[in-house]
Write a protein that holds these residues in place. Structure first.
Motif, PDB file in Angstrom:
ATOM      1  N   UNK A   1      10.550   6.229   3.635  1.00 40.29           N
ATOM      2  CA  UNK A   1      10.361   4.783   3.667  1.00 40.29           C
ATOM      3  C   UNK A   1       9.622   4.335   2.411  1.00 40.29           C
ATOM      4  N   UNK A   2       9.874   3.074   2.029  1.00 45.16           N
ATOM      5  CA  UNK A   2       9.256   2.519   0.824  1.00 45.16           C
ATOM      6  C   UNK A   2       9.080   1.022   1.034  1.00 45.16           C
ATOM      7  N   UNK A   3       7.879   0.614   1.422  1.00 42.43           N
ATOM      8  CA  UNK A   3       7.563  -0.790   1.661  1.00 42.43           C
ATOM      9  C   UNK A   3       8.492  -1.426   2.698  1.00 42.43           C
ATOM     10  N   UNK A   4       8.724  -0.708   3.781  1.00 41.06           N
ATOM     11  CA  UNK A   4       9.592  -1.192   4.856  1.00 41.06           C
ATOM     12  C   UNK A   4       8.776  -1.875   5.950  1.00 41.06           C
ATOM     13  N   UNK A   5       9.471  -2.557   6.845  1.00 42.78           N
ATOM     14  CA  UNK A   5       8.846  -3.135   8.027  1.00 42.78           C
ATOM     15  C   UNK A   5       8.551  -2.006   9.013  1.00 42.78           C
ATOM     16  N   UNK A   6       7.282  -1.665   9.252  1.00 47.50           N
ATOM     17  CA  UNK A   6       6.965  -0.523  10.119  1.00 47.50           C
ATOM     18  C   UNK A   6       7.475  -0.687  11.541  1.00 47.50           C
ATOM     19  N   UNK A   7       7.414  -1.903  12.085  1.00 48.88           N
ATOM     20  CA  UNK A   7       7.880  -2.106  13.452  1.00 48.88           C
ATOM     21  C   UNK A   7       9.363  -1.766  13.566  1.00 48.88           C
ATOM     22  N   UNK A   8      10.159  -2.255  12.620  1.00 51.51           N
ATOM     23  CA  UNK A   8      11.591  -1.979  12.653  1.00 51.51           C
ATOM     24  C   UNK A   8      11.872  -0.488  12.488  1.00 51.51           C
ATOM     25  N   UNK A   9      11.188   0.154  11.539  1.00 46.06           N
ATOM     26  CA  UNK A   9      11.429   1.574  11.274  1.00 46.06           C
ATOM     27  C   UNK A   9      11.026   2.451  12.452  1.00 46.06           C
ATOM     28  N   UNK A  10       9.807   2.249  12.959  1.00 48.25           N
ATOM     29  CA  UNK A  10       9.298   3.143  13.994  1.00 48.25           C
ATOM     30  C   UNK A  10       9.924   2.856  15.357  1.00 48.25           C
ATOM     31  N   UNK A  11      10.435   1.655  15.575  1.00 46.37           N
ATOM     32  CA  UNK A  11      11.144   1.396  16.837  1.00 46.37           C
ATOM     33  C   UNK A  11      12.461   2.175  16.874  1.00 46.37           C
ATOM     34  N   UNK A  12      13.090   2.369  15.723  1.00 49.58           N
ATOM     35  CA  UNK A  12      14.296   3.207  15.682  1.00 49.58           C
ATOM     36  C   UNK A  12      13.942   4.655  16.025  1.00 49.58           C
TER      37      UNK A  12
ATOM     38  N   UNK B   1      16.340  -1.999  20.475  1.00 53.05           N
ATOM     39  CA  UNK B   1      16.051  -3.425  20.623  1.00 53.05           C
ATOM     40  C   UNK B   1      14.925  -3.670  21.624  1.00 53.05           C
ATOM     41  N   UNK B   2      14.942  -2.918  22.713  1.00 54.38           N
ATOM     42  CA  UNK B   2      13.905  -3.105  23.734  1.00 54.38           C
ATOM     43  C   UNK B   2      12.530  -2.675  23.211  1.00 54.38           C
ATOM     44  N   UNK B   3      12.490  -1.563  22.489  1.00 52.82           N
ATOM     45  CA  UNK B   3      11.210  -1.112  21.930  1.00 52.82           C
ATOM     46  C   UNK B   3      10.696  -2.118  20.901  1.00 52.82           C
ATOM     47  N   UNK B   4      11.588  -2.573  20.015  1.00 50.27           N
ATOM     48  CA  UNK B   4      11.176  -3.522  18.983  1.00 50.27           C
ATOM     49  C   UNK B   4      10.672  -4.819  19.611  1.00 50.27           C
ATOM     50  N   UNK B   5      11.397  -5.311  20.618  1.00 52.19           N
ATOM     51  CA  UNK B   5      10.982  -6.549  21.280  1.00 52.19           C
ATOM     52  C   UNK B   5       9.614  -6.391  21.933  1.00 52.19           C
ATOM     53  N   UNK B   6       9.407  -5.243  22.582  1.00 55.04           N
ATOM     54  CA  UNK B   6       8.128  -4.991  23.248  1.00 55.04           C
ATOM     55  C   UNK B   6       6.997  -4.911  22.233  1.00 55.04           C
TER      56      UNK B   6
ATOM     57  N   UNK C   1       6.927  -6.164  19.138  1.00 59.85           N
ATOM     58  CA  UNK C   1       6.705  -7.436  18.465  1.00 59.85           C
ATOM     59  C   UNK C   1       5.955  -8.414  19.362  1.00 59.85           C
ATOM     60  N   UNK C   2       6.252  -8.382  20.662  1.00 59.24           N
ATOM     61  CA  UNK C   2       5.539  -9.270  21.580  1.00 59.24           C
ATOM     62  C   UNK C   2       4.090  -8.845  21.737  1.00 59.24           C
ATOM     63  N   UNK C   3       3.838  -7.534  21.530  1.00 57.13           N
ATOM     64  CA  UNK C   3       2.466  -7.034  21.650  1.00 57.13           C
ATOM     65  C   UNK C   3       1.649  -7.350  20.409  1.00 57.13           C
TER      66      UNK C   3
END
Length: 569
Positions: free
Chosen positions: A89-100, A560-565, A567-569
């Motif tokens: 990774x290089x300056x990525x959105x951590x939430x998007x990356x780690x939810x995958x 999608x469910x992990x990312x949504x959870x 992001x809401x947190x």
């Protein structure tokens, strides 16, 4: 099935035949008035461009005749070798990356097969703010996942060698702990079944050094992004089958969504630093083609399997982001000119380098042909043209236009027909939805072709004049562009279109109608760029929908469910 060498020879012969036919038609079109000094150049440009154009078209058609190797399906059982799932990774959105990663890990835990898999995040992030977020979200990932102890995070303080250097550093330090490595990008996603299948395929063939999947694009929200997503989902597997048919065990590596055998990769894929300064010297940017060639040189199989499902990635959402990524690929591919004579490589790997080079030189070649044609019309001819000669010339011209149009459209049309016969179209909403989506993709691709041609030509000239494009961070969240932003990025295209129009009207007015399909998109470039970057949900009209959108994919849904959870947190 014929050997890969025989298939290669047939494809090269067929492409050369189409090139010769195109050249003959062009000569028939130009000959009646006699040749001037520019016509010889135009003939050469037509021969070169139509060879590579037909090569790409015939590759897609060849994919329709691909038959997968006879191999029994492998059970979902634990692989013998341990596997690192590597995520640079290089300056990525951590939430998007780690939810995958969380979704893939949860799937492996559900299958009870996580013991043989570790997830390794290799950070080259140079932003202190994003680094802090990475650490925070990685801690959440590692603490909440079922398979604790199977997650590792490492951040380098110096970004030496960029992505390939990051992976190389991991292999040098920790590679001995693993038998295989699945190399992903930050936006990559794989189903757990696919991860297990890749490792089991490596277990089953000890001579297999690298196995490449064909990732499908997901998550597109803009009109441009959905065009790219539909094309990749619907057409790419067929073109990849053509690649598999002719490359066999000397297949491609696209740098991600592939599994490598750790010992083979570590022993053979250390990349040299090219002498001189960038753009032609320094670090090799398009490292993946080179690594595939080095594995083949050492006797390892490098294969692509288009029939492996469950491999995904995300794509650029607007033309400007696409052009930025393409600029890096352009520089990397042109660098390969220095590797064409590297010792010990298979001739097919050299040809693959040449193919990648021509993928970018093709744009300035077409532009040179356009300029030469305009200038040629204004030059004197050596003989008088009779009425019958004019008719024959017109027939040859329209035949050439029809041939080139066929090369661009026929492979896609045949894929639609083949997909209707084998039932694939049902996954994409049925024949009506497919025809609407394919037609939209063809029309829009034709509209933006002059824009991308000029952008690629600019990239080529930047490299040739020594301008280093580097490796900028990918802006995955850049979607909609304002008309002002589009104008600032493409005003020079509008200006070139105006110059082409003025010169054509001045010295070659009879070419005006022929050049309208080129001039009009140039004039409308800012509007096309801005409009295509608007958020577009195809579900209302069932336009540009993919199979993954019609049918819920568990891994995508879990992501999608992990990312949504989170992001809401």
């Amino acid at each position: 099935m014929a050997s890969a060498a025989a298939n290669r020879a047939r494809l090269i012969a067929a492409s050369a035949t189409v090139s010769l036919l195109s050249t003959w038609l062009f000569v028939q079109f130009s000959a009646p008035g006699g040749f001037n000094t520019l016509d010889g150049l135009r003939v050469a440009l037509v021969a070169i461009s139509t060879f590579w154009l037909s090569w790409g078209a015939l590759l897609g058609i060849a994919g329709l005749f691909y038959r997968p190797k006879n191999s029994a399906p492998l059970p979902l059982s634990p692989p013998v070798g341990r596997c690192a799932v590597v995520v640079p990774i290089y300056n990525e959105d951590p939430v998007a990356t780690f939810s995958r990663i969380a979704a893939m890990s949860a799937g492996l835990s559900r299958l009870g097969l996580h013991d043989q898999f570790d997830f390794v995040v290799l950070s080259d992030t140079n932003s202190p703010e994003i680094t802090a977020e990475e650490i925070e979200w990685f801690d959440r990932l590692a603490s909440q996942a079922e398979a604790r102890g199977h997650f590792f995070y490492r951040r380098r303080s110096e970004n030496i060698g960029r992505k390939s250097g990051n992976v190389e550093d991991f292999i040098r330090r920790s590679g001995a702990a693993y038998t295989y490595a699945v190399i992903l990008d930050a936006d990559s996603l794989m189903s757990p079944e696919t991860l297990v299948l890749l490792a089991r395929r490596m277990d089953a063939d000890p001579t297999l050094g690298l196995l490449q999947t064909v990732p499908k694009i997901i998550g597109a929200r803009t009109f441009f992004g959905r065009i790219i997503q539909f094309g990749a989902s619907y057409y790419s597997s067929t073109f990849a089958r053509g690649t598999a048919l002719i490359q066999d065990a000397q297949g491609p590596f696209w740098g991600h969504n592939a599994i490598v055998r750790m010992t083979a990769f570590a022993d053979n894929c250390g990349l040299p630093r090219l002498s001189g300064k960038p753009p032609f010297g320094g670090q090799i940017l398009s490292h993946d083609y080179v690594e595939a060639a080095l594995l083949s040189r050492a006797g390892w199989k490098v294969e692509v399997d288009p029939d492996i499902d469950g491999s995904f990635e995300e794509g650029p959402e607007n033309i400007i982001e696409y052009a930025k990524r393409d600029r890096r690929w352009c520089q990397g591919n042109l660098q390969h000119a220095r590797l064409l004579t590297a010792p010990g490589l298979h001739w097919w790997n050299r040809f693959t380098f040449l193919q990648g080079i021509m993928a970018y030189l093709g744009s300035p070649i077409w532009l040179a042909f356009l300029a030469a044609s305009i200038l040629s019309v204004g030059m004197p001819r050596t003989s008088y043209i009779t009425f019958s000669q004019q008719v024959a010339s017109n027939i040859a011209a329209w035949s050439l236009v029809g041939l080139i149009t066929s090369l661009l459209v026929l492979p896609k049309f045949l894929i639609v027909i083949s997909s209707a016969l084998n039932g694939t179209n049902r996954k994409f909403g049925g024949m009506r939805a497919v025809l609407a989506s394919a037609g939209t993709e063809i029309v829009f691709s034709s509209l933006i072709a002059p824009i991308t041609l000029l952008m690629q030509t600019r990239s080529v000239f930047q490299v040739l004049f020594g301008i280093d494009g580097g490796w900028p961070a990918t802006s995955r969240n850049e979607r909609s562009l304002t008309l002002k932003q589009a104008w600032e990025a493409s005003y020079w295209i509008v200006m070139i279109g105006a110059v082409v129009l003025a010169v054509t009207l001045a010295i070659a007015p009879n070419l005006f109608l022929w050049l309208l399909p080129v001039i009009v998109p140039m004039a409308l470039a800012p509007m096309l760029i801005a409009y295509s970057s608007m958020v577009s949900d195809g579900r209302d009209g069932l336009l540009l929908m993919t199979a993954e959108e019609y049918n819920v994919v568990p891994t995508i849904d879990a992501r999608d469910r992990v990312r949504s959870h989170w992001q809401s947190a």
